[in-house]
Design a protein around this motif. Sequence first.
Motif, PDB file in Angstrom:
ATOM      1  N   THR A  45       0.833  -1.206   0.000  1.00  0.00           N
ATOM      2  CA  THR A  45       0.000   0.000   0.000  1.00  0.00           C
ATOM      3  C   THR A  45       0.866   1.254   0.000  1.00  0.00           C
ATOM      4  OG1 THR A  45      -1.815  -1.112   1.149  1.00  0.00           O
ATOM      5  CG2 THR A  45      -1.716   1.290   1.324  1.00  0.00           C
ATOM      6  N   TYR A 329      -5.245 -10.456   4.615  1.00  0.00           N
ATOM      7  CA  TYR A 329      -5.804  -9.313   3.887  1.00  0.00           C
ATOM      8  C   TYR A 329      -6.822  -8.529   4.724  1.00  0.00           C
ATOM      9  CZ  TYR A 329      -3.398 -10.454  -0.434  1.00  0.00           C
ATOM     10  OH  TYR A 329      -2.431 -10.652  -1.384  1.00  0.00           O
ATOM     11  N   PRO A 330      -7.848  -9.186   5.314  1.00  0.00           N
ATOM     12  CA  PRO A 330      -8.736  -8.393   6.184  1.00  0.00           C
ATOM     13  C   PRO A 330      -8.018  -7.856   7.414  1.00  0.00           C
ATOM     14  CG  PRO A 330      -9.285 -10.741   6.293  1.00  0.00           C
ATOM     15  CD  PRO A 330      -8.322 -10.567   5.165  1.00  0.00           C
ATOM     16  N   GLY A 333      -6.571  -4.573   6.537  1.00  0.00           N
ATOM     17  CA  GLY A 333      -7.579  -3.518   6.577  1.00  0.00           C
ATOM     18  C   GLY A 333      -7.834  -3.030   7.989  1.00  0.00           C
ATOM     19  N   TRP A 334      -7.860  -3.971   8.936  1.00  0.00           N
ATOM     20  CA  TRP A 334      -8.073  -3.587  10.341  1.00  0.00           C
ATOM     21  C   TRP A 334      -6.894  -2.765  10.854  1.00  0.00           C
ATOM     22  CZ3 TRP A 334      -5.320  -4.767  14.830  1.00  0.00           C
ATOM     23  CH2 TRP A 334      -5.956  -4.397  16.027  1.00  0.00           C
ATOM     24  N   SER A 336      -4.855  -0.929   9.125  1.00  0.00           N
ATOM     25  CA  SER A 336      -4.882   0.376   8.485  1.00  0.00           C
ATOM     26  C   SER A 336      -5.917   1.289   9.149  1.00  0.00           C
ATOM     27  CB  SER A 336      -5.200   0.220   6.994  1.00  0.00           C
ATOM     28  OG  SER A 336      -5.267   1.470   6.356  1.00  0.00           O
ATOM     29  N   VAL A 351      -6.179   0.903   0.940  1.00  0.00           N
ATOM     30  CA  VAL A 351      -5.369  -0.299   1.103  1.00  0.00           C
ATOM     31  C   VAL A 351      -5.286  -1.033  -0.230  1.00  0.00           C
ATOM     32  CG1 VAL A 351      -5.134  -2.478   2.352  1.00  0.00           C
ATOM     33  CG2 VAL A 351      -6.067  -0.471   3.509  1.00  0.00           C
ATOM     34  N   TYR A 353      -5.276  -4.122  -2.070  1.00  0.00           N
ATOM     35  CA  TYR A 353      -5.606  -5.547  -1.977  1.00  0.00           C
ATOM     36  C   TYR A 353      -5.284  -6.227  -3.308  1.00  0.00           C
ATOM     37  CZ  TYR A 353      -8.213  -4.320   2.254  1.00  0.00           C
ATOM     38  OH  TYR A 353      -8.570  -3.870   3.498  1.00  0.00           O
TER      39      TYR A 353
END
Length: 824
Positions: A45, A329-330, A333-334, A336, A351, A353
């Motif tokens: 990212t 991957y999730p 996100g958390w 970030s 982000v 992905y």
Amino acid sequence: MMPASSPQLPARALARGHLGALLALAFAIFGGTALITAGAVLTETSLSAQAPPDRLAGATVLVSAPQHVAVAEDFDVRLTERASVPTDLADRVADVPGVAAVATDVTFPVSLTARGSGSTVTHDAHSWAVAALSDPGLRGAAPKTGEVVLNHETAESAGLAIGDRLELTAGDTARTVRVSGIVESPGAVHLAQQDAAVVAPLPDGVADLIAVRASDDADTAQVAAAIEDAVGSEYRVTTGDARGAVESLAIGNARGELLELAASMAGVLLLLVGFIAASALAISVAHQRRELALLRAVGATPRQIRSLVARQSTVAAAVGLVPGVALGYPLAGWFSGELADAGAVSTELPVAYTPIAGMTVVALTLLVVQLAARGAVLRASRRPAKEAMGDAQVEPRHPSRIRTGTGLTLIALSLAPAFLPLVMPGDAAFLSAASSTLVGIVGLALAGPALARALTGRLFRRTDDRTSATRWLALNNTHAYALRTAGSVSVLALALGLTLTQVYAQSTLDTVTREEQSAGMKADARVTGPLTAGDVAALSATPGIDAAVPMVSTTFVRTSTSLGDATTERFPALGVGPGADQVLDLDVADGDLAALRGESVALDAGAARRWGLRVGDRTALRLGNGVTVRPVVVATYRRAFGFGGLIVSTDLLTAHGLARSIDTVLVEGDSAAARAWAEGRTHHTVVSGRSLTEDGGTNMERWISLIVLMPMLGYVLVAVANSLRTATGRRREELAMLRMLGATPRQIRAMVTREAALISALAITAGLMLSVLPMSVLALGVVGRPWPQGPLWVIPAMSAVVALIATCSMRGATRRMLRRPVIG
């Protein structure tokens, strides 16, 4: 000799016989790759994510100056402040075929005071020519000299309409302006081109960037290429979504900060996964010695043995890799979202992905597992067949001298830097003290078998006829199986040492920062919020205020030479206005802080010694926008942890287009007068008291550290528990033999409990030595107190957690085995 393909069948057979150890490896890989993937996604990212432009969406092409300092044979150093471009470039760009309109853009804060209400708000202002590149949805007329255009949200919040008049303060000047129009587009305040050029706090002839609108029938790529030829390679020409990072420095800076954080996180976790995987594989190989010896006896070559173990390890790792990468991957996100909430990164940065991060993690993890597997079986594969058969039931009596010597050397090397804070108590002391723990743990893993054999041997020799059977068995087992003991001790010491180092390194930094700021602040109050030079002047003129000194956060870049090598680094700094000596006590070592005016700086005394500078010398620096200056050193001071290693005069910053918005004003005088002045001013806060940290200045760093530490610690603890359960579960034959010899289940459980207590004691001792000792020396060097700074209850709490994990894991696995029949 066995055919080259023959290990495939034994690999499956061995895997079926040792599923527990391989499942432990798969679980370790699962948890580790989930966290590593999160770090890799955030790293990607920071390198590739783009955010589309907002205010400058109408500009097809942006021309800007490079936001970095080029460094030969190393990573470029990013500039955190806006580097400027010459305004005469706009004339060259306007002559490029396909260019429909060109505007120079500059961003600067202005304060707006509506007549009648008395309320004041501060917003960023821009030139109307930039907004006019697109259709801004204008109601009213474009601004002329003495007029402004506001966007809808700003006008509504201030209760303003077209034709209203208001006071506008830009820099240290104030004027009455008329609202000529209202727009729907982004950008709070728009001034006429002539007014913006006059009031913008930039040197003559420069702007932040140049915005270009291409003709409707022109090809954007061709226009951009032609502009590149016109302006030269010295400047950057940007199109597409990459314009977002040019428009918003917050996005570009966030990418740099995120890269450092995520890459560090992924790198440390990869080392941890390799360490834990190596421990799990060492246990697996130890329990396969009999089968591997038989394969050597029937002609398998050392290379085939290593390939066999590596193959089954890779299969086990693949079982954990797939769900681990998918979970990463999730998790990214958390991470970030949490970092954005903490203010560490921009919320505008999306982000990335993409499969690239996952594929990279898979390749690196499989490489680590291959290396760990081949390293774990290296010695067993090289042993002659007769020796391998003879040692199949017992561990080698003497660990490798090379391994032991390397481990002891690493332990010594890890302890030596711990004493650096006593000699050089600066930022380098924190880095050396924190990194020494991990080096020491690696050394412990290598030298562990020899150390465990020596310590448990000493304890075992002290046993006599009065020693209970369970204690005798526990000491004998930990001594005879030193490799197994050392593996358990190392992973437990890793969990303890890593946690204590992370906690106390951060808390020590918080302590010394807070204490130095508290001792160094002489101001009676602080006014925070976006402030202009005019606001500072008005505050200084307020009755009851003796001094109002502006203070801003900035950075500088310096190139220094050490041992013939040039190093270019970016450092944080503070900009402080005239009168710094009235509001700050920096424990000046030499010079006078009152002389901090014009082109001058004050330096940390330690940095001044390292750089060979004294009061009166000039030093070459690059400001946060890349401008090279040679200010004179007017003072050196000792409170660098609280106020940074360099303090620069705000006169120097404003002369080069910096310090446009002031973060804080330090007020000496009546706090009530400062509060009265701030009433009715939106986003301005007054904090009383002689402190700089009441607003939680270091809480963000602590929160980020916690975000990274807690999942990492959870992974390590679960992996350690799983490893101990697996190691204990492989002792089925040993415990069955004891039961056949008459040992009761209660005696066996007592024996295992004593083993767990001994392993825990060794791990806690090693973990404390490799973490608490460096943290105590660090505290002595920077705070003057020879014990870890921070909550001391963390030491017994984590020690208890380590002992509880060891005991519960080993007793739980033993209890399950004792439920099975001795035979069958």
